[in-house]
Design an enzyme around this catalytic site. Structure first.
Site: not given
Ligand code: PLP
Length: 642
Positions: A238, A484
């Site tokens: 980004y 995450k």
């Molecule tokens: C960040 C995010 C993703 C993507 O996850 P990555 O690990 O960055 O590929 C998918 N869905 C939501 C709601 C997110 O916030």
């Protein structure tokens, strides 16, 4: 050179005798400081024996010759912690010899060991031990223990009678570590014998000096250099290749802080892109990772398994509102967790004889990741407009049960699944809907016979105030995507959880109906171990108090920003506080860069989503840091001059 830290393998092994010899040889090069001392004052001894040296007073001195934390408790006085000692390091025009107390793992304050201070000093380490019987074992134990805690001695000093066998043994087992034998001054403790001993052993002391000098420049990364090289070699996410902003040179992290190469500690107000959950480097997760590395690195996950992945799957499934029979499918990021959910949903319809269900429904301002399936259901014109010709067909509807109802009614028998970020749409601007709205959306989806995919990649693990955001609506999605925060944000891992109903569609001996999907690093054992440790920490339920505390802070200190001119809306839920500014341009709004820079000047890292300034700090964030985030946001909004 900034100096060196003198560490003993134990108490009374000769740290001060070493300091005296070293300072007698290099008094004009080094100053001396023992930040914490108990019992007889080593500071006074050094002053007396090396009259020419610059000797600083200790930060804390206790009379009783016991552990400083204990002495402090008995004397009813405070004992300084790591931050206080680091803040008190004397500013001096020459390198500083810092002497520690006890051993590397002696308690500093009640819940912190001295090793944290040693690491925090980030100086070359002189490890001192007595040459008396047991020197080899003592040295190896200390070096191995320190090494496992991230501190590597630069030179080992054996103080006492020369012992060539010990030197040979230590060198064999610790290759690369210089080992120097030193004889302490003989006779009475006075300046002359000390100088004499130093002169006689000048060569050996030079070796120590060189080991210390050789190491110190490499400890601090050459910030100029690596940032310049970054610009020539690295493509950041980004980020325009012509971005005027230099990337922040981050060299360390702890709790809610990122530490930059110039020593600045900035608050990680967005949890490093919503990953860091408890705080940076939570001790139990870091320890779980170290432990896991003693057993496994990586192993394929087709036709093989390992305990951490199984334990985690069991834990996650138990937290779902499903009867037994669900399954966990692992991958390594949120986007692929979503891809997997989409593929599972479609294939499950194929197995049920409805291959015509090829349509997915997403919501306006939804975000599900950057891979093609995730882009198709997210469909943000700014992020993904370029790829529109390559995306598959989906519907985007407003976040409204009525709108969804109308859309599904027009496409009876065509929709495989509805995909939603429960309660908070993250990348779309921290847009929030109520649990009642979410519940109505789930009911409409069910009524029309489609599957519901809950993308909890951002909202999961307590961030919205409940373990899963969908818990607040009392609903049971068919597929749940997690990533995450799953490892506390420490390592990449993701999971797609399939409900018993979805699993049942795949429960057949027909090999053609296998779910043909997998990634090289599916269920990486070390990442799974980190996730198990993070899950255990969540079980203490401490996070509930922290989300309440942080949410209450937002209500008191960020909610009132709604009255500012130029502020369109303020949204708060759990750890998340978002302020939407009334400016055109959405994600590309120019105020974004102004807000970010202003916050950085306040020592807070925030990355606005265009005209939406938001914070989502880790659970451990202190009240003091919350105030700094709140003030930083307020100042940043003022700086926009709206
Ligand atoms: C960040 C995010 C993703 C993507 O996850 P990555 O690990 O960055 O590929 C998918 N869905 C939501 C709601 C997110 O916030």
């Amino acid at each position: 050179m900034r100096g060196a830290v003198v560490v003993g393998t134990d108490t009374d092994v000769g740290k001060t005798a070493f300091s005296i010899l070293f300072l007698s040889a290099f008094a004009e090069h080094f100053a001396y400081w023992k930040p914490v001392e108990t019992g007889d004052s080593d500071t006074e001894t050094v002053r007396r024996l090396v009259p020419g040296a610059t000797v600083f007073d200790p930060l804390a001195r206790f009379v009783e010759p016991v552990a400083p934390a204990l002495a402090a408790r008995r004397e009813g006085r405070p004992m300084p912690g790591v931050a206080e000692v680091l803040a008190a390091v004397p500013r001096v025009d020459r390198p500083l010899l810092v002497e520690t107390f006890g051993g590397p793992l002696s308690p500093l304050i009640d819940d912190v060991l001295q090793i944290e201070l040693i690491r925090g000093l980030s100086l070359p380490v002189v490890l001192v031990t007595s040459a008396a019987v047991g020197a080899v074992g003592r040295s190896l134990q200390a070096v191995r223990a320190m090494d496992s805690l991230g501190v590597r001695p630069d030179v080992l000093v054996l103080l006492g009678q020369d012992d060539p066998y010990a030197v040979e043994q230590i060198t064999r087992h610790l290759p690369g570590l210089p080992v120097v034998g030193l004889n302490p001054p003989v006779g009475e403790w006075a300046p002359e014998p000390a100088v004499r001993a130093a002169v006689e052993q000048q060569e050996r002391l030079d070796t120590v000096f060189r080991a210390v000098a050789a190491r110190s420049p490499t400890r601090r990364p050459p910030d100029e250099g690596f940032v310049v090289l970054d610009r020539q070699t690295v493509w950041h996410p980004y980020t325009s290749l012509q971005s005027p902003d230099t990337p922040l040179p981050v060299v360390a992290a702890e709790d809610e802080f990122l530490i930059l190469s110039d020593g600045r500690r900035i608050i990680d107000g967005i949890s490093s892109w919503w990953t860091i959950l408890h705080g940076h480097r939570p001790p139990e997760i870091m320890q779980a990772i170290r432990d896991a590395t003693y057993q496994l690195d990586h192993v394929l996950f087709a036709g093989a398994t390992h305990p951490h992945a199984v334990e985690l799957a069991d834990d996650l499934l138990r937290s779902m509102p499903w009867p037994p029979g669900g399954r966990v499918f692992y991958s390594d990021n949120g986007s692929t967790a979503v891809e997997i959910a989409l593929k599972m949903a479609y294939q499950s319809w194929c197995h049920r004889g409805e291959p015509g269900r090829t349509l997915f429904v997403g919501f306006e301002n939804g975000y599900h990741g950057d891979t093609f399936g995730a882009m198709s259901v997210g469909r943000d014109p700014v992020f993904f407009g370029r790829f529109e010709p390559l995306l598959f067909r989906t519907l985007q509807v407003p976040v409204s049960a009525d709108a969804l109802d109308a859309a599904l009614a027009c496409h009876t028998g065509e929709v495989a699944a509805v995909v939603i970020e429960p309660l908070v749409q993250g990348a779309g601007g921290m847009r929030m809907h109520t649990p009642a709205e979410l519940r109505a959306i789930a009911e409409v989806t069910r009524t029309h016979g489609s599957l519901l995919i809950a993308d909890e990649v951002m909202t999961g693990f307590g961030r919205t105030g409940s373990l899963w955001a969908f818990d607040q609506a009392g609903i049971a999605p068919d597929l749940v995507c997690l990533a995450k925060g799953i490892t506390g944000g420490v390592l990449p891992l993701s999971a797609t959880l399939a409900s018993p109903g979805v699993v049942a569609a795949f429960d057949t001996p027909d090999r053609a109906q296998t779910f043909f999907h997998g990634h090289s690093f599916t269920a990486n054992p070390i990442a799974c171990a980190a996730a198990v440790a993070s899950w255990k920490r969540l079980q203490t339920r401490r996070w509930e108090g922290d989300t309440k505390r942080i949410e209450a802070f937002w209500e008191r200190h960020v909610r009132p920003l709604a009255a500012f001119s130029g502020v369109k809306d303020v949204r708060v839920r759990g750890l998340i506080a978002g302020v939407e500014l009334d400016v055109p341009g959405g994600y590309l709004a120019a105020v974004g860069a102004v807000l970010r820079r202003s916050c950085l000047e306040s020592g807070v890292l925030l990355r606005p989503l265009g005209n939406v300034l938001y914070a989502m700090p880790p659970l451990c964030t202190s009240d003091e840091s919350l105030v700094r985030i709140g003030d930083g946001m307020t100042r940043a909004i003022r700086a926009c001059g709206l």
